[in-house]
Design a protein around this motif. Sequence first.
Motif, short mmCIF file in Angstrom:
data_model
loop_
_atom_site.label_atom_id
_atom_site.label_comp_id
_atom_site.label_asym_id
_atom_site.label_seq_id
_atom_site.Cartn_x
_atom_site.Cartn_y
_atom_site.Cartn_z
N VAL A 86 0.84 -1.19 0.00
CA VAL A 86 0.00 0.00 0.00
C VAL A 86 0.87 1.25 0.00
O VAL A 86 0.63 2.21 -0.75
CB VAL A 86 -0.95 0.00 1.22
N LEU A 87 1.91 1.24 0.84
CA LEU A 87 2.83 2.38 0.88
C LEU A 87 3.51 2.58 -0.46
O LEU A 87 3.66 3.72 -0.93
CB LEU A 87 3.87 2.14 1.97
N VAL A 88 3.91 1.50 -1.10
CA VAL A 88 4.57 1.58 -2.40
C VAL A 88 3.67 2.24 -3.43
O VAL A 88 4.08 3.17 -4.15
CB VAL A 88 4.98 0.17 -2.88
N ALA A 89 2.44 1.77 -3.54
CA ALA A 89 1.53 2.31 -4.55
C ALA A 89 1.23 3.79 -4.30
O ALA A 89 1.19 4.60 -5.23
CB ALA A 89 0.24 1.50 -4.57
N ALA A 90 1.03 4.16 -3.02
CA ALA A 90 0.72 5.55 -2.70
C ALA A 90 1.91 6.47 -2.98
O ALA A 90 1.75 7.54 -3.58
CB ALA A 90 0.30 5.66 -1.23
N THR A 91 3.11 6.07 -2.56
CA THR A 91 4.27 6.92 -2.80
C THR A 91 4.65 6.95 -4.27
O THR A 91 5.17 7.97 -4.76
CB THR A 91 5.47 6.45 -1.96
N PHE A 92 4.37 5.89 -5.00
CA PHE A 92 4.61 5.91 -6.44
C PHE A 92 3.78 7.02 -7.09
O PHE A 92 4.27 7.75 -7.95
CB PHE A 92 4.26 4.56 -7.06
N ALA A 93 2.52 7.13 -6.69
CA ALA A 93 1.67 8.19 -7.24
C ALA A 93 2.24 9.57 -6.93
O ALA A 93 2.30 10.45 -7.79
CB ALA A 93 0.25 8.06 -6.68
#
Length: 479
Positions: A86-93
């Motif tokens: 979840v952290l990965v997807a959010a920070t990717f955005a």
Amino acid sequence: MGLLHELRTSSKTALLVAVAAATVGIIYGYDSSNIGGALDFIAKTFDIRSEAEKGVLTSFVIFGEIGGALIGGSLANRFGRKRMMVLVAATFAIFSLASGLAWDVPSLAIARVLLGVSIGISIVVVPMYVAESAPTKIRGALLVMYQVATVVGIIFGYLLAWALAPTENWRIMLGAAAVPGVLITLLLLRAPDTPRWYMMRGRVADATRVQALIEPDGDTAGEIASMQRELDSGSGVPSVRKGLAEMLRKPYLRATVFVVLLGFFVQITGINAIVYYSPQIIKAMGFAETDHMAIFGLPALVQVIGLIAVFVSMSLVDRMGRRPVLLTGIGIMVVAGILMVATFGFGAAGQDPTNVRLDGGFVALGFLGLVLFNVGFTFGFGSMIWVYAGEAFPSHLRGLGSSTMLTSDLVANYIVGVAFLPLLKLTGGAGVFAVLGVFAVLAFLFVLRFAPETKGRPLDDIRLFWENGGKWPAENRAD
């Protein structure tokens, strides 16, 4: 039909966790290709002229990926596989938007490095998550699903670059990655963590609940007991220092050497040079810079064909086995390398490597070489790296082992990313593809000699291969 039947008969929870995790591959693939599409336009905006500088610009994200891969396993052990995804997807955005808004090279470099950290964590955590959540009978196929998502992301990146090329709007090319980042974040919020992570944290009730949802018809109590025995044999989750020390002595030293070399071979054979620099390779065949259909459309077509190869690999990995799929893919890459050397060696003979003009026959041969190179990679290395990253180590070392393997992979990726364009300019296509071909031959021999066959084996039993000196115990042979 066998795989489709197995997927249809799997529980909704098993498919949710696999699909949720695999979709993270979309953002990894999209970023790999959109920088290739945007590169020349970024260089024009910031007055970047040399091929070496372009290679460094492309490799900012790889530098971050190495850092992310180094810490990804430890973070996943501490905070959970799901939370990290979840952290990965959010920070990717967030960092994709920052890349699109960059006002100079240093600001772009910072955004790309941070973006790379997110991607580096993801490529470590996703194989762990899928391997620990998937039913044994389709574990390989669900791990390959990550490569399916990655190739889909690559295709989207090229298609958007093609659409925006007339406007030269590289900011939208980079910033648009925030959209799948947000959507994937929302999807991941619905998924549970893995039974094995719950067991590692002593949350037996949660592990039992999720395991029963994943395999409703399975022996839940037996699976939980097996996880506990496997964890007990490793004395719990080790610190990074203790975990690395265990990986560097018997019986897991052999596994560590295997994953480090496999990860290195995956990238040093050059696939990301094809993904990052396909537009430059197409131009090196003699297409004009203004021919956007060829420069961006042909790489997208190459990836579409490669996507078909991934689906074939996905359908065969749990029937043929890991080794046959991997060796077949590398063999195709060797053939592709020979075609590319012939294309540039004979078609560009006597020409300036920086200003090649191939005739139609050699252009067709070169395109066939690119297609076969990508097909071979996506069928073999591209699919199997995620399988071995998720399967090679026991639960208590899986995070560190996956980090180690994918860090090696990314170091080779960085070398290729920085060196490919200068080498292409110096030696021409024949020279650079000859070098990549040699690495492909070495990779084939390495896999033939050292890769274990893990088809059909319970995840908790794979440690027995390493504990028995690189051979399966006679009483543990798979059917």
